[in-house]
Design a protein around this motif. Structure first.
Motif, PDB file in Angstrom:
ATOM      1  N   CYS A  16       0.846  -1.145  -0.017  1.00 44.39           N
ATOM      2  CA  CYS A  16       0.091   0.065  -0.022  1.00 44.39           C
ATOM      3  C   CYS A  16       0.773   1.246  -0.030  1.00 44.39           C
ATOM      4  N   GLU A  17       2.084   1.184   0.132  1.00 43.85           N
ATOM      5  CA  GLU A  17       2.851   2.224   0.004  1.00 43.85           C
ATOM      6  C   GLU A  17       3.457   2.687  -1.364  1.00 43.85           C
ATOM      7  N   ASN A  18       3.833   4.018  -1.680  1.00 40.53           N
ATOM      8  CA  ASN A  18       4.226   4.441  -2.880  1.00 40.53           C
ATOM      9  C   ASN A  18       5.598   3.855  -3.353  1.00 40.53           C
ATOM     10  N   ARG A  19       5.369   3.661  -4.504  1.00 43.53           N
ATOM     11  CA  ARG A  19       6.725   2.977  -5.136  1.00 43.53           C
ATOM     12  C   ARG A  19       7.589   4.016  -6.015  1.00 43.53           C
ATOM     13  N   PRO A  20       8.966   4.254  -5.978  1.00 47.27           N
ATOM     14  CA  PRO A  20       9.773   4.807  -6.734  1.00 47.27           C
ATOM     15  C   PRO A  20       9.608   4.737  -8.043  1.00 47.27           C
ATOM     16  N   THR A  21       9.535   5.928  -8.720  1.00 43.47           N
ATOM     17  CA  THR A  21       9.276   5.747 -10.329  1.00 43.47           C
ATOM     18  C   THR A  21      10.779   5.195 -11.015  1.00 43.47           C
ATOM     19  N   VAL A  22      10.279   4.266 -11.664  1.00 45.45           N
ATOM     20  CA  VAL A  22      11.328   3.537 -12.518  1.00 45.45           C
ATOM     21  C   VAL A  22      11.110   3.587 -13.998  1.00 45.45           C
ATOM     22  N   LEU A  23      12.072   4.199 -14.907  1.00 50.17           N
ATOM     23  CA  LEU A  23      11.914   4.297 -16.079  1.00 50.17           C
ATOM     24  C   LEU A  23      12.046   2.969 -16.648  1.00 50.17           C
ATOM     25  N   SER A  24      11.214   2.657 -17.523  1.00 51.51           N
ATOM     26  CA  SER A  24      11.171   1.209 -18.286  1.00 51.51           C
ATOM     27  C   SER A  24      11.910   1.333 -19.679  1.00 51.51           C
ATOM     28  N   HIS A  25      12.652   0.397 -20.080  1.00 54.58           N
ATOM     29  CA  HIS A  25      13.503   0.449 -21.478  1.00 54.58           C
ATOM     30  C   HIS A  25      12.777  -0.125 -22.564  1.00 54.58           C
ATOM     31  N   ALA A  26      11.732  -0.682 -22.004  1.00 47.54           N
ATOM     32  CA  ALA A  26      10.593  -1.225 -23.234  1.00 47.54           C
ATOM     33  C   ALA A  26       9.561  -0.379 -23.517  1.00 47.54           C
ATOM     34  N   THR A  27       9.906   0.515 -24.457  1.00 49.34           N
ATOM     35  CA  THR A  27       9.028   1.637 -24.604  1.00 49.34           C
ATOM     36  C   THR A  27       7.556   1.178 -25.227  1.00 49.34           C
ATOM     37  N   ASN A  28       7.704   0.128 -25.804  1.00 49.56           N
ATOM     38  CA  ASN A  28       6.496  -0.418 -26.749  1.00 49.56           C
ATOM     39  C   ASN A  28       5.745  -1.473 -25.594  1.00 49.56           C
ATOM     40  N   ARG A  29       6.141  -1.442 -24.515  1.00 48.15           N
ATOM     41  CA  ARG A  29       5.340  -2.467 -23.692  1.00 48.15           C
ATOM     42  C   ARG A  29       4.129  -1.745 -23.036  1.00 48.15           C
ATOM     43  N   THR A  30       3.080  -2.554 -22.719  1.00 46.57           N
ATOM     44  CA  THR A  30       2.157  -1.790 -22.144  1.00 46.57           C
ATOM     45  C   THR A  30       2.420  -1.616 -20.451  1.00 46.57           C
ATOM     46  N   PRO A  31       2.175  -0.489 -19.936  1.00 44.29           N
ATOM     47  CA  PRO A  31       2.623  -0.189 -18.573  1.00 44.29           C
ATOM     48  C   PRO A  31       1.859  -1.246 -17.704  1.00 44.29           C
ATOM     49  N   LEU A  32       2.598  -1.586 -16.703  1.00 44.61           N
ATOM     50  CA  LEU A  32       2.006  -2.878 -16.115  1.00 44.61           C
ATOM     51  C   LEU A  32       0.626  -2.311 -15.105  1.00 44.61           C
ATOM     52  N   GLU A  33       0.721  -1.170 -14.649  1.00 45.14           N
ATOM     53  CA  GLU A  33      -0.338  -0.753 -14.009  1.00 45.14           C
ATOM     54  C   GLU A  33      -1.681  -0.800 -14.923  1.00 45.14           C
ATOM     55  N   ILE A  34      -1.671  -0.243 -16.129  1.00 45.96           N
ATOM     56  CA  ILE A  34      -2.585  -0.358 -17.068  1.00 45.96           C
ATOM     57  C   ILE A  34      -3.185  -1.838 -17.355  1.00 45.96           C
ATOM     58  N   GLU A  35      -2.283  -2.860 -17.443  1.00 50.08           N
ATOM     59  CA  GLU A  35      -2.580  -4.005 -17.667  1.00 50.08           C
ATOM     60  C   GLU A  35      -3.281  -4.744 -16.438  1.00 50.08           C
ATOM     61  N   GLU A  36      -2.818  -4.193 -15.281  1.00 52.24           N
ATOM     62  CA  GLU A  36      -3.611  -4.799 -13.965  1.00 52.24           C
ATOM     63  C   GLU A  36      -4.843  -4.276 -13.707  1.00 52.24           C
ATOM     64  N   ILE A  37      -5.141  -3.022 -14.348  1.00 49.71           N
ATOM     65  CA  ILE A  37      -6.494  -2.574 -14.269  1.00 49.71           C
ATOM     66  C   ILE A  37      -7.310  -3.104 -15.279  1.00 49.71           C
ATOM     67  N   THR A  38      -6.640  -3.305 -16.369  1.00 48.55           N
ATOM     68  CA  THR A  38      -7.547  -3.954 -17.412  1.00 48.55           C
ATOM     69  C   THR A  38      -8.161  -5.564 -16.917  1.00 48.55           C
ATOM     70  N   LYS A  39      -7.088  -6.148 -16.288  1.00 47.18           N
ATOM     71  CA  LYS A  39      -7.323  -7.501 -15.614  1.00 47.18           C
ATOM     72  C   LYS A  39      -8.557  -7.355 -14.672  1.00 47.18           C
ATOM     73  N   MET A  40      -8.403  -6.353 -13.761  1.00 50.35           N
ATOM     74  CA  MET A  40      -9.321  -6.016 -12.539  1.00 50.35           C
ATOM     75  C   MET A  40     -10.796  -5.710 -13.165  1.00 50.35           C
ATOM     76  N   ILE A  41     -10.891  -5.108 -14.531  1.00 46.58           N
ATOM     77  CA  ILE A  41     -12.079  -4.460 -14.908  1.00 46.58           C
ATOM     78  C   ILE A  41     -12.767  -5.725 -15.480  1.00 46.58           C
ATOM     79  N   ARG A  42     -12.080  -6.534 -16.174  1.00 47.39           N
ATOM     80  CA  ARG A  42     -12.624  -7.810 -16.881  1.00 47.39           C
ATOM     81  C   ARG A  42     -13.198  -8.680 -15.674  1.00 47.39           C
ATOM     82  N   LEU A  43     -12.377  -8.847 -14.864  1.00 49.61           N
ATOM     83  CA  LEU A  43     -12.988  -9.869 -13.805  1.00 49.61           C
ATOM     84  C   LEU A  43     -14.258  -9.170 -13.063  1.00 49.61           C
ATOM     85  N   ASN A  44     -14.177  -7.874 -12.876  1.00 47.38           N
ATOM     86  CA  ASN A  44     -15.330  -7.178 -12.341  1.00 47.38           C
ATOM     87  C   ASN A  44     -16.486  -7.375 -13.124  1.00 47.38           C
ATOM     88  N   LEU A  45     -16.482  -7.059 -14.456  1.00 44.92           N
ATOM     89  CA  LEU A  45     -17.464  -7.281 -15.494  1.00 44.92           C
ATOM     90  C   LEU A  45     -18.027  -8.662 -15.495  1.00 44.92           C
TER      91      LEU A  45
END
Length: 388
Positions: free
Chosen positions: A50-79
């Protein structure tokens, strides 16, 4: 910061206990994207989730951000858990409503669902029982429309209204109209308004609601709705009684209409309802993509056909009462049961034994004043049918 962490923990625990996201967000004054973010980070084995995480720059510029992927999964499960539409298109609309940036494409959402094994479809789809059923053609735009009346529905206020919903079976274009009642006049106004945007269909399929056929006390008196269709060359088809799945396209769309419009858009006045209804119609037709259309939107599918549509003349707006038509025909699809009776809006006709447990088409020919009975396009019986 401690209060912020406590709120994150409390929100996630309430979600895990089964409380709806809408209720949690409303009581805490938070957005659903905030809630889904901390749900996705929850880890019962790691107290620092539940704590804030330090910002880490990703080297994979074409990869979907992990946070958006997790939100997508939660929305699907909720629906899915709410027994709502939960495909990539429904998820994209949820992400769009949440203001998620950057917004993933449908292909990206499908990849996320696939690699997380979230592509399971519900069972329980209707399976034909073996008795042949007469289906209407749906290869060209406006070849067949399906229409249904939804309601009564209520706005915050409260204001009661009914929704007249139509969908083109070939292109999935929808036409919507909201009215204060389901009277004959409101049905005429709604149908006319929808035709001015979708065009006039060759066939229009509806259920056996009184709003469409009139009164069972006078089964041979053509309703104003039937007269409107006959005057404009539309062949009206009434599905079998107590078989709403025969109007399956519009029934499925009604669920989408409830989930994505009535349950999400706050409206308090009739004018807000009118504007919101037209906005939802436009959004669906221009943005919603269907796999059966090859990934096209309804408007893109229409454009690809280069079809010439037929629209009503604005100088012929229908007014009560419409004159009784002299030509045209309309149809009723009926299942003949063991009593060998054909039910035409409450009036019973005896039919031959060979029609037992068969779907027949009862065609009322206005010009000839005859009721003709068809089985697999072959006429099997005929009755005098003097219309009022």
């Amino acid at each position: 910061m401690k209060d912020e962490i406590k709120q994150r923990i409390q929100a996630v625990l309430r979600f895990l206990s089964g409380e709806k996201p809408e209720s949690i967000c409303a009581s805490m004054g938070r957005s659903r994207s905030w809630l889904y973010k901390w749900i996705s980070r929850y880890d019962e084995k790691n107290s620092s989730w539940c704590e804030n995480r330090p910002t880490v720059l990703s080297h994979a510029t074409n990869r979907t951000p992990l946070e958006i992927e997790e939100i997508t999964k939660m929305i699907r499960l909720n629906l899915y858990n709410q027994d709502l539409f939960c495909g990539a298109q429904a998820i994209l609309w949820e992400l769009e409503d949440l203001g998620i940036k950057p917004l993933p494409s449908l292909r990206t959402i499908n990849r996320i669902l696939s690699r997380n094994e979230l592509t399971h479809r519900r069972t329980g789809k209707y399976e034909p029982k073996g008795t042949p059923y007469p289906k209407l053609p749906a290869f060209l735009p406006n070849q067949t429309h399906q229409m249904d009346m939804v309601g009564p529905c209520y706005l915050t206020g409260p204001i009661r209204f009914y929704g007249l919903n139509t969908i083109d079976a070939a292109t999935a274009r929808c036409g919507l109209h909201s009215s204060p009642s389901k009277s004959g006049e409101d049905i005429l106004d709604g149908t006319w308004a929808i035709w001015t945007r979708l065009g006039i269909p060759d066939n229009l399929q509806v259920d056996n609601a009184l709003s469409f056929f009139g009164s069972p006390k006078y089964p041979r008196a053509t309703s104003q709705f039937i007269r409107l269709c006959l005057h404009h060359g539309v062949e009206l088809w009434f599905v079998p009684m107590s078989e709403p799945w025969r109007n399956g396209l519009i029934e499925q769309f009604n669920d989408h209409y409830q989930q994505k419009f009535l349950n999400k858009v706050i409206m308090t006045t009739a004018e807000e309802l009118r504007v919101g209804t037209l906005a939802f119609e436009q959004r669906h037709n221009s943005k919603y993509r269907y796999s059966k259309l090859g990934g096209k939107t309804p408007l893109k599918a229409l454009a690809a056909t280069q079809a010439q549509l037929r629209f009503p003349n604005h100088e012929e707006v229908p007014r009560q009462r419409l004159e009784k038509p002299e030509v045209g025909r309309y149809h009723l699809v009926r299942l003949i049961r063991s009593d060998l009776k054909l039910n035409i809006f409450g009036e019973q006709f005896s039919v031959p034994p060979e029609l037992k447990l068969e779907y027949v088409v009862a065609t009322i020919d206005v010009k000839e004043q005859r009721l003709k009975l068809f089985l697999d396009k072959t006429q099997v019986d005929e009755f005098a049918y003097r219309m009022r």
